[in-house]
Design a protein around this motif. Sequence first.
Motif, short mmCIF file in Angstrom:
data_model
loop_
_atom_site.label_atom_id
_atom_site.label_comp_id
_atom_site.label_asym_id
_atom_site.label_seq_id
_atom_site.Cartn_x
_atom_site.Cartn_y
_atom_site.Cartn_z
N GLN A 1 -9.31 1.22 -4.38
CA GLN A 1 -9.09 1.88 -5.66
C GLN A 1 -7.61 1.89 -6.03
O GLN A 1 -7.25 1.70 -7.20
CB GLN A 1 -9.66 3.30 -5.62
N GLU A 2 -6.76 2.12 -5.06
CA GLU A 2 -5.32 2.07 -5.31
C GLU A 2 -4.91 0.68 -5.79
O GLU A 2 -4.14 0.53 -6.75
CB GLU A 2 -4.56 2.42 -4.03
N ASN B 1 1.25 10.03 0.15
CA ASN B 1 0.28 8.98 0.43
C ASN B 1 0.75 8.20 1.65
O ASN B 1 1.15 7.06 1.54
CB ASN B 1 0.14 8.04 -0.78
N LYS C 1 0.84 -1.20 0.00
CA LYS C 1 0.00 0.00 0.00
C LYS C 1 0.88 1.26 0.00
O LYS C 1 1.94 1.30 0.63
CB LYS C 1 -0.92 0.02 1.21
N GLU D 1 -2.75 -5.33 -0.17
CA GLU D 1 -3.17 -3.94 -0.34
C GLU D 1 -4.30 -3.63 0.64
O GLU D 1 -5.11 -4.49 0.96
CB GLU D 1 -3.64 -3.70 -1.77
N ASN D 2 -4.36 -2.37 1.09
CA ASN D 2 -5.37 -1.93 2.04
C ASN D 2 -6.44 -1.04 1.44
O ASN D 2 -7.52 -0.90 2.02
CB ASN D 2 -4.72 -1.16 3.20
N TYR D 3 -6.15 -0.41 0.32
CA TYR D 3 -7.05 0.58 -0.25
C TYR D 3 -7.50 0.11 -1.62
O TYR D 3 -6.68 -0.09 -2.52
CB TYR D 3 -6.37 1.95 -0.32
N LYS E 1 -18.05 -2.05 -0.85
CA LYS E 1 -16.85 -2.45 -1.60
C LYS E 1 -16.71 -3.96 -1.71
O LYS E 1 -15.77 -4.45 -2.35
CB LYS E 1 -15.61 -1.84 -0.96
#
Length: 232
Positions: free
Chosen positions: A60-61, A230, A36, A56-58, A86
């Motif tokens: 859309q990223e 970020n 992330k 990954e934590n997010y 989501k």
Amino acid sequence: MDTISERWQAIKARMDAAAREAGRRPESVTLLAVSKAHPAAAIRQAWAAGQKQFGENYLQEALSKQTELEDLPIEWHFIGPIQSNKTPLIANHFAWVHGVDRLKIAERLNAARSENLPPLQVCIQVNVSGEDSKSGVNADEALSLAGDIGMLPRLRLRGLMAIPAPTPDKAEQQAQFHQVRTIYNRLVQQGIALDTLSIGMSEDFPAAIAEGATIVRVGSAIFGPRSPNNPA
């Protein structure tokens, strides 16, 4: 400055040493690289070094990186709390989810998971530190939730995940991980088939391995500090 490849190799060496010290086989512990807030180019470098699993934590990223890296057969793991809206995208763009702590979320993931994909691999998040800011269930809730998830055909319950309160005290680190292992053992004794303990991060993974971690989640020790643009 060390490269991503060099840092990755150093982490793998430390993991192997910790496993041997605990009387375990090094291959019994998987490194999950938490990427992330790091660019797709950094993931590509880690892949070239030999890393295959990325967390990954997010959402859309993560989806953006998955598109950019679609030429690589990466095993993607989603880490952390999940918002209900989501669940469809998470259910169909990840192989693993670390952090289910509500039946509602499990049911939504199950309903959304495509039948063309293998079951979604799931870990229940437990909160052993009692922190209000942390997601997760207690030991009794874990048993109930595990039984309910076991009834959902598009999910496969693999084990437990935890993020204990950070501490530099090695004994305290191991004590917190031991609590997770105790809950895990209790579930197994109740007939729940589990094989995964997702515990330990950059600062404490040796203690986690000593307590039976099968997945350690390491980010900054591989990729370096997160981008100031970020920092989450």
